[in-house]
Design a protein around this motif. Sequence first.
Motif, PDB file in Angstrom:
ATOM      1  N   GLY A 199      71.860  19.900  72.033  1.00  0.00           N
ATOM      2  CA  GLY A 199      73.176  19.276  72.136  1.00  0.00           C
ATOM      3  C   GLY A 199      73.561  18.977  73.574  1.00  0.00           C
ATOM      4  O   GLY A 199      74.727  19.082  73.951  1.00  0.00           O
ATOM      5  N   LEU A 200      72.581  18.580  74.376  1.00  0.00           N
ATOM      6  CA  LEU A 200      72.830  18.330  75.797  1.00  0.00           C
ATOM      7  C   LEU A 200      73.729  17.113  75.994  1.00  0.00           C
ATOM      8  O   LEU A 200      73.814  16.238  75.128  1.00  0.00           O
ATOM      9  CB  LEU A 200      71.501  18.122  76.525  1.00  0.00           C
ATOM     10  CG  LEU A 200      70.521  19.291  76.469  1.00  0.00           C
ATOM     11  CD1 LEU A 200      69.214  18.930  77.152  1.00  0.00           C
ATOM     12  CD2 LEU A 200      71.124  20.542  77.075  1.00  0.00           C
ATOM     13  N   PHE A 201      74.370  17.056  77.127  1.00  0.00           N
ATOM     14  CA  PHE A 201      75.236  15.948  77.540  1.00  0.00           C
ATOM     15  C   PHE A 201      76.401  15.733  76.582  1.00  0.00           C
ATOM     16  O   PHE A 201      76.926  14.627  76.463  1.00  0.00           O
ATOM     17  CB  PHE A 201      74.440  14.642  77.704  1.00  0.00           C
ATOM     18  CG  PHE A 201      73.193  14.785  78.535  1.00  0.00           C
ATOM     19  CD1 PHE A 201      73.259  15.284  79.830  1.00  0.00           C
ATOM     20  CD2 PHE A 201      71.946  14.446  78.029  1.00  0.00           C
ATOM     21  CE1 PHE A 201      72.118  15.429  80.594  1.00  0.00           C
ATOM     22  CE2 PHE A 201      70.799  14.591  78.785  1.00  0.00           C
ATOM     23  CZ  PHE A 201      70.884  15.086  80.072  1.00  0.00           C
ATOM     24  N   GLY A 202      76.783  16.770  75.869  1.00  0.00           N
ATOM     25  CA  GLY A 202      77.926  16.690  74.958  1.00  0.00           C
ATOM     26  C   GLY A 202      77.615  16.038  73.622  1.00  0.00           C
ATOM     27  O   GLY A 202      78.528  15.729  72.861  1.00  0.00           O
ATOM     28  N   GLY A 203      76.345  15.833  73.335  1.00  0.00           N
ATOM     29  CA  GLY A 203      75.955  15.195  72.076  1.00  0.00           C
ATOM     30  C   GLY A 203      75.955  16.169  70.910  1.00  0.00           C
ATOM     31  O   GLY A 203      76.086  17.383  71.073  1.00  0.00           O
ATOM     32  N   LYS A 204      75.790  15.610  69.726  1.00  0.00           N
ATOM     33  CA  LYS A 204      75.707  16.413  68.508  1.00  0.00           C
ATOM     34  C   LYS A 204      74.410  17.210  68.520  1.00  0.00           C
ATOM     35  O   LYS A 204      73.355  16.689  68.880  1.00  0.00           O
ATOM     36  CB  LYS A 204      75.744  15.470  67.296  1.00  0.00           C
ATOM     37  CG  LYS A 204      75.674  16.178  65.981  1.00  0.00           C
ATOM     38  CD  LYS A 204      75.750  15.181  64.827  1.00  0.00           C
ATOM     39  CE  LYS A 204      75.610  15.927  63.516  1.00  0.00           C
ATOM     40  NZ  LYS A 204      75.579  14.999  62.383  1.00  0.00           N
ATOM     41  N   GLN A 205      74.488  18.476  68.120  1.00  0.00           N
ATOM     42  CA  GLN A 205      73.309  19.326  68.090  1.00  0.00           C
ATOM     43  C   GLN A 205      72.581  19.107  66.763  1.00  0.00           C
ATOM     44  O   GLN A 205      73.130  19.338  65.685  1.00  0.00           O
ATOM     45  CB  GLN A 205      73.693  20.794  68.255  1.00  0.00           C
ATOM     46  CG  GLN A 205      72.506  21.683  68.518  1.00  0.00           C
ATOM     47  CD  GLN A 205      72.930  23.078  68.951  1.00  0.00           C
ATOM     48  OE1 GLN A 205      74.110  23.386  69.037  1.00  0.00           O
ATOM     49  NE2 GLN A 205      71.957  23.914  69.230  1.00  0.00           N
ATOM     50  N   ILE A 206      71.336  18.619  66.855  1.00  0.00           N
ATOM     51  CA  ILE A 206      70.497  18.365  65.687  1.00  0.00           C
ATOM     52  C   ILE A 206      69.173  19.085  65.933  1.00  0.00           C
ATOM     53  O   ILE A 206      68.438  18.736  66.860  1.00  0.00           O
ATOM     54  CB  ILE A 206      70.251  16.854  65.488  1.00  0.00           C
ATOM     55  CG1 ILE A 206      71.585  16.108  65.351  1.00  0.00           C
ATOM     56  CG2 ILE A 206      69.364  16.610  64.278  1.00  0.00           C
ATOM     57  CD1 ILE A 206      71.465  14.605  65.394  1.00  0.00           C
ATOM     58  N   PRO A 207      68.873  20.100  65.111  1.00  0.00           N
ATOM     59  CA  PRO A 207      67.658  20.888  65.357  1.00  0.00           C
ATOM     60  C   PRO A 207      66.383  20.047  65.308  1.00  0.00           C
ATOM     61  O   PRO A 207      66.268  19.112  64.523  1.00  0.00           O
ATOM     62  CB  PRO A 207      67.661  21.918  64.224  1.00  0.00           C
ATOM     63  CG  PRO A 207      69.061  21.929  63.697  1.00  0.00           C
ATOM     64  CD  PRO A 207      69.626  20.575  63.961  1.00  0.00           C
ATOM     65  N   PHE A 208      65.435  20.406  66.174  1.00  0.00           N
ATOM     66  CA  PHE A 208      64.115  19.772  66.154  1.00  0.00           C
ATOM     67  C   PHE A 208      63.337  20.445  65.034  1.00  0.00           C
ATOM     68  O   PHE A 208      62.904  21.585  65.156  1.00  0.00           O
ATOM     69  CB  PHE A 208      63.409  19.955  67.503  1.00  0.00           C
ATOM     70  CG  PHE A 208      62.184  19.107  67.653  1.00  0.00           C
ATOM     71  CD1 PHE A 208      62.289  17.812  68.121  1.00  0.00           C
ATOM     72  CD2 PHE A 208      60.931  19.597  67.323  1.00  0.00           C
ATOM     73  CE1 PHE A 208      61.158  17.010  68.262  1.00  0.00           C
ATOM     74  CE2 PHE A 208      59.793  18.802  67.458  1.00  0.00           C
ATOM     75  CZ  PHE A 208      59.917  17.514  67.930  1.00  0.00           C
ATOM     76  N   ASP A 209      63.161  19.742  63.929  1.00  0.00           N
ATOM     77  CA  ASP A 209      62.493  20.311  62.762  1.00  0.00           C
ATOM     78  C   ASP A 209      61.082  19.739  62.617  1.00  0.00           C
ATOM     79  O   ASP A 209      60.625  18.954  63.440  1.00  0.00           O
ATOM     80  CB  ASP A 209      63.327  20.080  61.494  1.00  0.00           C
ATOM     81  CG  ASP A 209      63.620  18.610  61.234  1.00  0.00           C
ATOM     82  OD1 ASP A 209      62.987  17.732  61.871  1.00  0.00           O
ATOM     83  OD2 ASP A 209      64.485  18.324  60.391  1.00  0.00           O
TER      84      ASP A 209
END
Length: 144
Positions: free
Chosen positions: A114-124
């Motif tokens: 969730g860097l730079f204030g983005g939405k956190q989406i897991p690396f699956d």
Amino acid sequence: MNWIMTLLAVIAGISIGTQAGINGGFGKKIGVIEGAFVSFAIGTLILLVCTIFLGKGNLLNVFSVPKWQLTGGLLGAIYVLIMVLAVPKIGVATTIVSVILGQVLISGVIDHFGLFGGKQIPFDWQRGVAALLLGISLFLMYKK
């Protein structure tokens, strides 16, 4: 899924691929750094006109943003410079697949944390397989 944004992203991809081919040949004629400079200068002029006639923000707010956010311009210049340099040597397709692989890898990290204030989406595993397949496609493009 927002299909309009996806379509716009595809159009952006088409623009990048076309730009790479044009700038690669341009850089061979006038020089790599010179080609990147002229490309950026033309883009800057177009964006200036768009800002004047279509802009709705406040350009003076640039002085109040965190300074690290200004690195976007630097990264864009690095990208254009590398494209002008790489395309004549390895071709448009191989260069673009390399760029896309780099984009998928770093965007996966950015999303995961969730860097730079983005939405956190897991690396699956699905994203991992996508990156692996891009890596395989890059390998196959180099294989003679």
